[in-house]
Design a protein around this motif. Structure first.
Motif, PDB file in Angstrom:
ATOM      1  N   ILE A 187       0.851  -1.183   0.000  1.00 60.00           N
ATOM      2  CA  ILE A 187       0.000   0.000   0.000  1.00 60.00           C
ATOM      3  C   ILE A 187       0.886   1.231   0.000  1.00 60.00           C
ATOM      4  CG2 ILE A 187      -1.749   1.349   1.219  1.00 60.00           C
ATOM      5  CD1 ILE A 187      -2.792  -1.208   2.465  1.00 60.00           C
ATOM      6  N   PHE A 188       0.652   2.123  -0.952  1.00 56.99           N
ATOM      7  CA  PHE A 188       1.355   3.400  -1.032  1.00 56.99           C
ATOM      8  C   PHE A 188       0.447   4.453  -0.421  1.00 56.99           C
ATOM      9  CE2 PHE A 188       5.189   3.948  -3.814  1.00 56.99           C
ATOM     10  CZ  PHE A 188       5.661   5.082  -3.190  1.00 56.99           C
ATOM     11  N   SER A 189       0.917   5.171   0.602  1.00 53.57           N
ATOM     12  CA  SER A 189       0.043   6.075   1.351  1.00 53.57           C
ATOM     13  C   SER A 189       0.766   7.344   1.763  1.00 53.57           C
ATOM     14  CB  SER A 189      -0.471   5.348   2.604  1.00 53.57           C
ATOM     15  OG  SER A 189      -1.144   6.222   3.480  1.00 53.57           O
ATOM     16  N   ASN A 190      -0.021   8.394   2.032  1.00 55.93           N
ATOM     17  CA  ASN A 190       0.584   9.612   2.592  1.00 55.93           C
ATOM     18  C   ASN A 190       0.686   9.543   4.116  1.00 55.93           C
ATOM     19  OD1 ASN A 190      -1.920  10.588   3.784  1.00 55.93           O
ATOM     20  ND2 ASN A 190      -2.534  11.339   1.767  1.00 55.93           N
ATOM     21  N   GLY A 191       0.088   8.517   4.712  1.00 54.03           N
ATOM     22  CA  GLY A 191       0.286   8.247   6.129  1.00 54.03           C
ATOM     23  C   GLY A 191      -0.426   9.146   7.115  1.00 54.03           C
ATOM     24  N   THR A 192      -1.395   9.933   6.658  1.00 52.12           N
ATOM     25  CA  THR A 192      -2.029  10.892   7.567  1.00 52.12           C
ATOM     26  C   THR A 192      -3.410  10.455   8.050  1.00 52.12           C
ATOM     27  OG1 THR A 192      -3.031  12.138   5.743  1.00 52.12           O
ATOM     28  CG2 THR A 192      -0.807  12.785   6.419  1.00 52.12           C
ATOM     29  N   LEU A 193      -3.906   9.323   7.575  1.00 54.67           N
ATOM     30  CA  LEU A 193      -5.263   8.906   7.925  1.00 54.67           C
ATOM     31  C   LEU A 193      -5.310   7.642   8.777  1.00 54.67           C
ATOM     32  CD1 LEU A 193      -7.116   9.538   4.519  1.00 54.67           C
ATOM     33  CD2 LEU A 193      -7.055  11.011   6.551  1.00 54.67           C
ATOM     34  N   ILE A 194      -4.165   7.229   9.297  1.00 53.69           N
ATOM     35  CA  ILE A 194      -4.108   5.996  10.072  1.00 53.69           C
ATOM     36  C   ILE A 194      -4.248   6.313  11.560  1.00 53.69           C
ATOM     37  CG2 ILE A 194      -2.690   3.987  10.659  1.00 53.69           C
ATOM     38  CD1 ILE A 194      -1.460   4.124   7.915  1.00 53.69           C
ATOM     39  N   LEU A 216      -4.726   1.278  12.565  1.00 54.82           N
ATOM     40  CA  LEU A 216      -3.460   0.629  12.860  1.00 54.82           C
ATOM     41  C   LEU A 216      -3.673  -0.842  13.202  1.00 54.82           C
ATOM     42  CD1 LEU A 216      -0.391   1.489  13.310  1.00 54.82           C
ATOM     43  CD2 LEU A 216      -0.956   1.454  15.735  1.00 54.82           C
ATOM     44  N   LYS A 217      -4.679  -1.100  14.001  1.00 52.88           N
ATOM     45  CA  LYS A 217      -4.994  -2.479  14.378  1.00 52.88           C
ATOM     46  C   LYS A 217      -5.362  -3.305  13.144  1.00 52.88           C
ATOM     47  CE  LYS A 217      -8.314  -5.133  17.141  1.00 52.88           C
ATOM     48  NZ  LYS A 217      -9.505  -5.031  18.041  1.00 52.88           N
ATOM     49  N   ARG A 218      -6.128  -2.723  12.256  1.00 51.70           N
ATOM     50  CA  ARG A 218      -6.573  -3.445  11.073  1.00 51.70           C
ATOM     51  C   ARG A 218      -5.438  -3.680  10.075  1.00 51.70           C
ATOM     52  NH1 ARG A 218     -12.212  -2.187   8.501  1.00 51.70           N
ATOM     53  NH2 ARG A 218     -11.784  -4.330   7.855  1.00 51.70           N
ATOM     54  N   VAL A 219      -4.458  -2.792  10.085  1.00 54.10           N
ATOM     55  CA  VAL A 219      -3.281  -3.006   9.228  1.00 54.10           C
ATOM     56  C   VAL A 219      -2.655  -4.354   9.547  1.00 54.10           C
ATOM     57  CG1 VAL A 219      -0.886  -2.284   8.847  1.00 54.10           C
ATOM     58  CG2 VAL A 219      -2.722  -0.588   8.767  1.00 54.10           C
ATOM     59  N   THR A 264       2.733   8.186  12.422  1.00 58.41           N
ATOM     60  CA  THR A 264       2.164   6.931  11.920  1.00 58.41           C
ATOM     61  C   THR A 264       3.243   5.860  11.792  1.00 58.41           C
ATOM     62  OG1 THR A 264       0.340   7.979  10.705  1.00 58.41           O
ATOM     63  CG2 THR A 264       1.096   5.837   9.910  1.00 58.41           C
ATOM     64  N   ILE A 265       4.375   6.225  11.197  1.00 55.36           N
ATOM     65  CA  ILE A 265       5.476   5.273  11.035  1.00 55.36           C
ATOM     66  C   ILE A 265       5.972   4.794  12.395  1.00 55.36           C
ATOM     67  CG2 ILE A 265       7.853   5.019  10.237  1.00 55.36           C
ATOM     68  CD1 ILE A 265       7.160   6.966   7.944  1.00 55.36           C
ATOM     69  N   SER A 266       6.123   5.719  13.341  1.00 57.66           N
ATOM     70  CA  SER A 266       6.592   5.361  14.684  1.00 57.66           C
ATOM     71  C   SER A 266       5.629   4.403  15.372  1.00 57.66           C
ATOM     72  CB  SER A 266       6.771   6.625  15.534  1.00 57.66           C
ATOM     73  OG  SER A 266       7.739   7.487  14.973  1.00 57.66           O
ATOM     74  N   ASP A 267       4.329   4.670  15.237  1.00 52.15           N
ATOM     75  CA  ASP A 267       3.316   3.801  15.849  1.00 52.15           C
ATOM     76  C   ASP A 267       3.338   2.407  15.228  1.00 52.15           C
ATOM     77  OD1 ASP A 267       2.557   5.873  17.475  1.00 52.15           O
ATOM     78  OD2 ASP A 267       0.768   6.412  16.304  1.00 52.15           O
ATOM     79  N   LEU A 268       3.528   2.342  13.923  1.00 55.85           N
ATOM     80  CA  LEU A 268       3.593   1.041  13.243  1.00 55.85           C
ATOM     81  C   LEU A 268       4.810   0.248  13.713  1.00 55.85           C
ATOM     82  CD1 LEU A 268       2.585   2.121   9.637  1.00 55.85           C
ATOM     83  CD2 LEU A 268       1.417   0.360  10.977  1.00 55.85           C
ATOM     84  N   ILE A 269       5.938   0.925  13.814  1.00 57.56           N
ATOM     85  CA  ILE A 269       7.162   0.255  14.264  1.00 57.56           C
ATOM     86  C   ILE A 269       6.990  -0.279  15.687  1.00 57.56           C
ATOM     87  CG2 ILE A 269       9.588   0.621  14.872  1.00 57.56           C
ATOM     88  CD1 ILE A 269       9.677   2.723  12.611  1.00 57.56           C
ATOM     89  N   ALA A 270       6.430   0.545  16.564  1.00 55.71           N
ATOM     90  CA  ALA A 270       6.234   0.144  17.956  1.00 55.71           C
ATOM     91  C   ALA A 270       5.273  -1.030  18.068  1.00 55.71           C
ATOM     92  CB  ALA A 270       5.720   1.334  18.769  1.00 55.71           C
ATOM     93  N   THR A 271       4.177  -0.969  17.311  1.00 55.47           N
ATOM     94  CA  THR A 271       3.194  -2.058  17.362  1.00 55.47           C
ATOM     95  C   THR A 271       3.777  -3.340  16.802  1.00 55.47           C
ATOM     96  OG1 THR A 271       1.408  -0.436  17.085  1.00 55.47           O
ATOM     97  CG2 THR A 271       0.871  -2.748  16.671  1.00 55.47           C
ATOM     98  N   ARG A 272       4.515  -3.228  15.734  1.00 51.81           N
ATOM     99  CA  ARG A 272       5.150  -4.410  15.136  1.00 51.81           C
ATOM    100  C   ARG A 272       6.123  -5.047  16.127  1.00 51.81           C
ATOM    101  NH1 ARG A 272       8.569  -3.432   9.744  1.00 51.81           N
ATOM    102  NH2 ARG A 272       9.941  -2.473  11.303  1.00 51.81           N
ATOM    103  N   ARG A 273       6.899  -4.213  16.817  1.00 57.98           N
ATOM    104  CA  ARG A 273       7.850  -4.709  17.811  1.00 57.98           C
ATOM    105  C   ARG A 273       7.127  -5.369  18.981  1.00 57.98           C
ATOM    106  NH1 ARG A 273       9.982  -0.113  19.100  1.00 57.98           N
ATOM    107  NH2 ARG A 273       8.568   0.153  20.886  1.00 57.98           N
TER     108      ARG A 273
END
Length: 366
Positions: free
Chosen positions: A93-100, A105-108, A143-152
């Motif tokens: 998915i290519f995104s501007n990252g402002t709507l997550i 995030l959970k659904r990702v 958004t990127i930081s939240d994704l990284i933290a959740t993935r970890r």
């Protein structure tokens, strides 16, 4: 080598799907958003995508990349991703990252999406100015930081997270700081210049390819073209970067190409390896020829379109000579020939380069 084989076998390896032309940002270089004003059709539904992904799987397509507009504008995005994953397709998915938000995030993670690529075009206010909305840089980085933290926290390796920078006039000085930021966050960073075509090239292309009516990359105040000052700064910025494919790719351009927005394309792989669809099911060859419709999956099978007379004639024309618009190809990375890739990766100059210093902007001197 897979690309070379599929070029001659005409086997589509990947699909690009523009899910919507709607977007919450107003990027100064974007030629997509304005297309929504001209459309009165309904975007493809989830059940139509289900049928489409079955066809893709049968054709041997392995990867689908969802773009826009902004894919997260669609409320049914994860239903669409789920249908693709059910057919064994890798999904980006290519995104501007402002709507997550938190729920998104959970659904990702529940969706099984394989990679998220976020557009980040500069540091802080540089990004905001390009994207047209104040605060958009902070939102995408959060958004990127939240994704990284959740993935970890979940002990996962996926989805992969990339940041991609569209290089243009005015954001060159952000190149090394943005690279450093991404490296500190532990995510992939890629960058590439894109280009603006012009009315002359469009008219010349129309004269040899009947059916082309417009082009999304007509000039936007020369936003995507570099000045002499940009080139001086670019040389400095590249010297600060790790020596990787993207820094070598930038060094493959001559000063004249960067100033005029020309791309060193010698061969079209894209029309033989990729298939592209707009939000309404129209199949088109590439984003530079997005008005050249080859068929619609609402009325034809995708394989019939891919192997149809109109597509074959297009490929035959391109095998003899690239169109005038092709010198502004935004799919440069996908259309580099085997020989070009070897020269780029080996770092051997071939006499094309002159940007106020040694070949490859002086990178080899490192």
């Amino acid at each position: 080598m897979r690309r070379e084989i599929s070029h001659f076998a005409r086997i589509p390896r990947e699909a690009g799907i523009e899910l919507t032309y709607r977007c919450n940002l107003r990027c100064k270089m974007c030629g997509v958003f304005g297309k929504i004003r001209d459309q009165h059709e309904q975007e493809l539904r989830v059940d139509e995508y289900r049928n489409l992904f079955i066809q893709m799987q049968e054709m041997g397509i392995g990867l689908v990349t969802f773009t826009g507009g902004e894919p997260f504008v669609r409320k049914d995005l994860f239903d669409i991703v789920g249908e693709a994953k059910s057919q064994g397709l890798r999904c980006n998915i290519f995104s501007n990252g402002t709507l997550i938000n938190d729920e998104t995030l959970k659904r990702v993670f529940e969706s099984g999406v394989d990679k998220l690529i976020f557009s980040v075009d500069g540091m802080n206010g540089v990004h905001d100015e390009i994207r047209g909305i104040p605060g958009s840089f902070d939102k995408v980085i959060r958004t990127i930081s939240d994704l990284i933290a959740t993935r970890r926290d979940r002990g996962l390796q996926s989805p992969e997270i990339d940041a991609h920078m569209t290089m243009m006039r005015g954001n060159v000085e952000s190149l090394s700081p943005l690279s450093d930021l991404c490296r500190s966050m532990g995510i992939n960073f890629s960058f590439q210049p894109y280009s603006e075509s012009n009315e002359k090239s469009l008219r010349e292309t129309i004269s040899v390819l009947e059916g082309v009516t417009a082009n999304r990359y007509l000039p936007q105040d020369s936003t995507l073209r570099f000045t002499d000052e940009d080139l001086v700064r670019l040389k400095e910025e590249l010297a600060r970067l790790p020596l990787d494919f993207y820094s070598k790719l930038m060094s493959y351009f001559s000063a004249e190409e960067l100033k005029k927005g020309l791309m060193p394309v010698k061969k079209c792989y894209f029309t033989r390896n990729f298939v592209m669809l707009d939000p309404y099911g129209n199949v088109f060859p590439c984003t530079n020829l997005d008005s050249y419709k080859l068929g619609n999956v609402r009325s034809q099978a995708l394989y019939e379109i891919w192997t149809g007379v109109k597509y074959e004639r297009l490929r035959e024309k391109l095998s003899r000579r690239l169109f005038p618009l092709c010198v502004y190809c935004c799919h440069l990375g996908d259309n580099l020939s085997f020989g070009q890739l070897v020269r780029i990766m080996s770092g051997r100059p071939d006499g094309r380069y002159a940007v106020g210093g040694p070949p490859y902007f002086g990178i080899n001197s490192r």
